[in-house]
Design a protein around this motif. Structure first.
Motif, mmCIF file in Angstrom:
data_model
loop_
_atom_site.group_PDB
_atom_site.id
_atom_site.type_symbol
_atom_site.label_atom_id
_atom_site.label_comp_id
_atom_site.label_asym_id
_atom_site.label_seq_id
_atom_site.Cartn_x
_atom_site.Cartn_y
_atom_site.Cartn_z
ATOM 1 N N ARG A 10 -29.489 12.538 -20.249
ATOM 2 C CA ARG A 10 -29.196 14.224 -20.599
ATOM 3 C C ARG A 10 -27.610 14.287 -21.055
ATOM 4 O O ARG A 10 -26.709 13.803 -20.524
ATOM 5 N N SER B 177 -26.614 24.601 -1.620
ATOM 6 C CA SER B 177 -26.569 25.787 -2.070
ATOM 7 C C SER B 177 -27.993 26.099 -3.020
ATOM 8 O O SER B 177 -28.289 25.482 -3.808
ATOM 9 N N ARG C 274 -23.876 7.910 -16.467
ATOM 10 C CA ARG C 274 -24.207 6.722 -17.060
ATOM 11 C C ARG C 274 -23.137 6.091 -18.381
ATOM 12 O O ARG C 274 -22.426 7.097 -18.739
ATOM 13 N N TYR D 121 -22.158 6.441 -12.038
ATOM 14 C CA TYR D 121 -22.837 6.910 -10.810
ATOM 15 C C TYR D 121 -23.502 5.667 -10.066
ATOM 16 O O TYR D 121 -23.786 4.758 -10.608
ATOM 17 N N THR E 230 -23.170 15.089 -16.622
ATOM 18 C CA THR E 230 -23.415 15.183 -18.008
ATOM 19 C C THR E 230 -24.654 16.271 -18.001
ATOM 20 O O THR E 230 -25.053 16.457 -19.346
ATOM 21 N N GLY E 231 -25.443 16.613 -17.037
ATOM 22 C CA GLY E 231 -26.722 17.356 -17.209
ATOM 23 C C GLY E 231 -26.061 18.700 -17.614
ATOM 24 O O GLY E 231 -25.114 19.225 -17.829
ATOM 25 N N GLY E 232 -27.173 19.753 -17.279
ATOM 26 C CA GLY E 232 -27.253 21.071 -17.785
ATOM 27 C C GLY E 232 -25.915 21.991 -17.101
ATOM 28 O O GLY E 232 -25.180 22.408 -17.197
HETATM 29 N N1 LIG Z 1 -29.782 24.788 -6.139
HETATM 30 C C1 LIG Z 1 -29.746 25.319 -7.070
HETATM 31 O O1 LIG Z 1 -29.305 26.517 -7.006
HETATM 32 C C2 LIG Z 1 -30.014 24.683 -8.454
HETATM 33 C C3 LIG Z 1 -29.882 25.552 -9.681
HETATM 34 C C4 LIG Z 1 -29.984 24.862 -10.813
HETATM 35 C C5 LIG Z 1 -30.610 23.184 -10.746
HETATM 36 N N2 LIG Z 1 -30.449 22.758 -9.712
HETATM 37 C C6 LIG Z 1 -30.869 21.303 -9.587
HETATM 38 O O2 LIG Z 1 -29.806 20.500 -9.766
HETATM 39 C C7 LIG Z 1 -30.256 19.289 -10.407
HETATM 40 C C8 LIG Z 1 -29.623 19.088 -11.824
HETATM 41 O O3 LIG Z 1 -29.811 20.050 -12.635
HETATM 42 P P1 LIG Z 1 -29.648 19.859 -14.281
HETATM 43 O O4 LIG Z 1 -30.138 21.114 -14.988
HETATM 44 O O5 LIG Z 1 -28.082 19.548 -14.253
HETATM 45 O O6 LIG Z 1 -30.341 18.648 -14.481
HETATM 46 P P2 LIG Z 1 -30.275 17.637 -15.922
HETATM 47 O O7 LIG Z 1 -29.914 18.550 -17.014
HETATM 48 O O8 LIG Z 1 -31.508 17.210 -15.803
HETATM 49 O O9 LIG Z 1 -29.322 16.626 -15.448
HETATM 50 C C9 LIG Z 1 -29.178 15.618 -14.604
HETATM 51 C C10 LIG Z 1 -28.060 14.933 -14.612
HETATM 52 O O10 LIG Z 1 -28.190 13.943 -13.620
HETATM 53 C C11 LIG Z 1 -27.824 12.504 -13.649
HETATM 54 N N3 LIG Z 1 -28.088 11.450 -13.340
HETATM 55 C C12 LIG Z 1 -29.346 11.143 -13.228
HETATM 56 N N4 LIG Z 1 -29.414 9.924 -12.532
HETATM 57 C C13 LIG Z 1 -28.316 10.032 -11.465
HETATM 58 C C14 LIG Z 1 -27.693 9.504 -10.361
HETATM 59 N N5 LIG Z 1 -28.294 8.227 -9.837
HETATM 60 N N6 LIG Z 1 -26.747 9.546 -10.094
HETATM 61 C C15 LIG Z 1 -25.905 10.824 -10.513
HETATM 62 N N7 LIG Z 1 -26.206 11.262 -11.584
HETATM 63 C C16 LIG Z 1 -27.576 11.189 -12.262
HETATM 64 C C17 LIG Z 1 -27.996 12.553 -15.315
HETATM 65 O O11 LIG Z 1 -27.080 11.771 -15.962
HETATM 66 P P3 LIG Z 1 -27.380 10.686 -17.100
HETATM 67 O O12 LIG Z 1 -27.823 11.680 -18.136
HETATM 68 O O13 LIG Z 1 -25.685 10.321 -17.740
HETATM 69 O O14 LIG Z 1 -28.257 9.522 -16.606
HETATM 70 C C18 LIG Z 1 -27.947 13.959 -15.653
HETATM 71 O O15 LIG Z 1 -26.497 14.152 -16.014
HETATM 72 C C19 LIG Z 1 -31.706 19.156 -10.574
HETATM 73 O O16 LIG Z 1 -32.228 18.882 -9.334
HETATM 74 C C20 LIG Z 1 -31.897 21.027 -10.440
HETATM 75 O O17 LIG Z 1 -33.328 21.187 -9.735
HETATM 76 C C21 LIG Z 1 -30.343 23.272 -8.396
#
Ligand SMILES: NC(=O)c1ccc[n+]([C@@H]2O[C@H](COP(=O)([O-])OP(=O)(O)OC[C@H]3O[C@@H](n4cnc5c(N)ncnc54)[C@H](OP(=O)(O)O)[C@@H]3O)[C@@H](O)[C@H]2O)c1
Length: 310
Positions: free
Chosen positions: A300, A249, A175, A192, A152-154
Motif C-alpha cells: 500500500r 484505541s 517494506r 518492518y 505507508t498505509g492509509g
Molecule cells: N482502531 C481504529 O480506530 C482503527 C481505525 C482505522 C484503521 N484501523 C486498523 O488499522 C490498520 C491499518 O489500517 P490502514 O487503513 O492504514 O491499512 P492499509 O492502508 O492496508 O495499510 C496497512 C499497512 O501495513 C503495512 N504492513 C503490512 N505488513 C506489515 C508488517 N508485518 N509490519 C508492519 N507493517 C506492515 C503495510 O506496509 P507495506 O505496504 O509497506 O507492506 C501498509 O502500509 C487496519 O488493521 C485497520 O483495521 C483501526
C-alpha cells in the motif's frame, strides 16, 4: 438514489449497484451528494463477513466510512456549514458504512480546500480522525521521536505527516521498496518485521519516545523494548494489547473522544502545502468490486478511493 451495496457477505463480487432510499441527516449531521468515497480495510472486513462487527450489519449494507461531496441537507442544530459547500469527512459511525452511494450522511467533517482533489478528500476522513486520535493519546511534545509501525498505509501515511507537522521526528516502518515514498512524507524509513528494535537502534537514534502500531503485526514487544514503557505505546490494530497493558484505541465505537479536530488541521496543512492524502489507486464507482479486490491484496502507498462522475 443509486448505491453500491451487498446483500450477503462474501468476496468483492457481492458488491452490486442498486436503488436505495436516500439517508436523512440526524441531529449533528449533514448530507452530501457524494463525489468520492474511500475504501478502507474496515470496509473490506465488513463485506467479507470476517470481522465480528459484520454481525451487527443489517443487510443490504452500503459500505464505505469515508466520503467527500457537496452539502445538500443540514440538520437544524448544525452551524458553520451551508448548502453547496464542499466538505470531506466520516459517515455516521453507528451504521459502519453508507459512503458508496449518491448521497451519504456525515457525522464529522471539514471544509475541503479548493485545491484538494475530490479523490484525496473522499479518502481522508477516518484515517485523519484515527491518526489524530492516536497522536493525541500519545501526548507528543515537539522534539520527541515517534516510531510508527505500518507507516505507508492509509492511516500510517497520514499519521506521519500530522506528527511531523507537530514538530515530531518520525521513524516509519515499511517494506524496502516503500522507503523512498516514506521519505517523501517526512519520515526516516526502516524495514518492518522481527528485529525491528535492532534496526531502529542501528539508525543511531539515541531514544524513541513514543510508538504507534498501525499494522497490528505483532511488534508490540519490540515497541515496548524501544520506548521502555507501556504508557508510551498505542496500537490501532493489535487486539492482544490490553493483555500486555498497552492501549488499543478504537475511537467512538469504544466511547473514546474522537480526533475530529484533525480534519480541520489536515485541511489547513494541505492549503499550506504541508499535507497530502496519498492515493494508492482510484476507481470509478462502477468498479467498486475491483477497488475492494485491490484493497485486499498487495502493498500500500496510501488510500484506495472510488470516484463518482457528475
Ligand atoms: N482502531 C481504529 O480506530 C482503527 C481505525 C482505522 C484503521 N484501523 C486498523 O488499522 C490498520 C491499518 O489500517 P490502514 O487503513 O492504514 O491499512 P492499509 O492502508 O492496508 O495499510 C496497512 C499497512 O501495513 C503495512 N504492513 C503490512 N505488513 C506489515 C508488517 N508485518 N509490519 C508492519 N507493517 C506492515 C503495510 O506496509 P507495506 O505496504 O509497506 O507492506 C501498509 O502500509 C487496519 O488493521 C485497520 O483495521 C483501526
Amino acid at each position: 438514489m443509486f448505491a453500491v451495496q451487498f446483500d450477503r457477505f462474501g468476496p468483492p463480487e457481492v458488491l452490486h449497484f442498486a436503488t436505495a432510499d436516500a439517508p436523512r441527516p440526524g441531529p449533528g449531521q449533514i448530507r452530501i451528494r457524494v463525489q468520492a468515497a474511500g475504501v478502507s480495510p474496515v470496509d473490506v472486513g465488513l463485506r467479507s463477513g470476517r470481522t465480528p462487527m459484520s454481525a451487527r450489519l443489517p443487510l443490504p449494507h452500503i459500505p464505505g466510512v469515508d466520503a467527500a461531496g457537496v452539502v445538500d441537507e443540514i440538520s437544524d442544530d448544525v452551524d458553520g456549514v451551508a448548502i453547496g459547500d464542499h466538505v470531506f469527512g466520516v459517515v455516521d459511525v453507528a451504521k459502519l458504512g453508507g459512503a458508496t452511494a449518491q448521497f451519504a450522511v456525515l457525522h464529522l467533517w471539514a471544509h475541503k480546500p479548493t485545491a484538494m482533489p475530490w479523490a484525496q478528500a473522499g479518502a481522508a476522513g477516518s484515517s485523519t480522525e484515527t491518526a489524530t486520535r492516536a497522536l493525541d493519546l500519545l501526548d507528543l511534545q515537539p522534539g520527541m521521536t515517534l516510531l510508527i509501525d505500518g507507516a505507508t498505509g492509509g492511516v500510517g501515511s497520514i499519521a506521519v505527516q500530522l506528527a511531523t507537522a507537530r514538530g515530531i521526528r518520525v521513524i516509519g516502518t515499511a517494506r524496502t521498496d516503500n522507503h523512498d515514498f516514506l521519505r517523501t512524507l517526512g519520515a526516516t524509513p526502516v524495514t518492518y518485521g522481527p528485529g525491528l528494535a535492532d534496526r531502529v537502534n542501528a539508525l543511531g537514534t539515541t531514544r524513541v519516545d513514543r510508538a504507534l502500531d498501525v499494522a497490528g503485526a505483532g511488534s508490540l514487544p519490540e515497541l515496548l523494548q524501544l520506548t521502555g514503557s507501556t504508557a508510551t505505546v498505542v496500537t490501532l490494530a493489535d487486539f492482544t494489547a490490553p493483555a500486555q497493558g498497552i492501549r488499543l484505541s478504537m475511537g467512538q465505537l469504544a466511547g473514546e473522544p474522537d480526533g475530529r479536530h484533525g480534519l480541520n488541521t489536515a485541511a489547513e496543512l494541505f492549503t499550506e502545502g504541508r499535507f497530502t492524502v496519498p492515493i494508492d489507486a482510484t476507481f470509478p464507482i462502477q468498479k467498486a468490486a475491483d477497488a475492494h479486490e485491490t484493497a485486499e491484496h498487495g502493498s500500500r502507498r496510501g488510500k484506495i478511493v472510488l470516484t463518482i462522475d457528475d
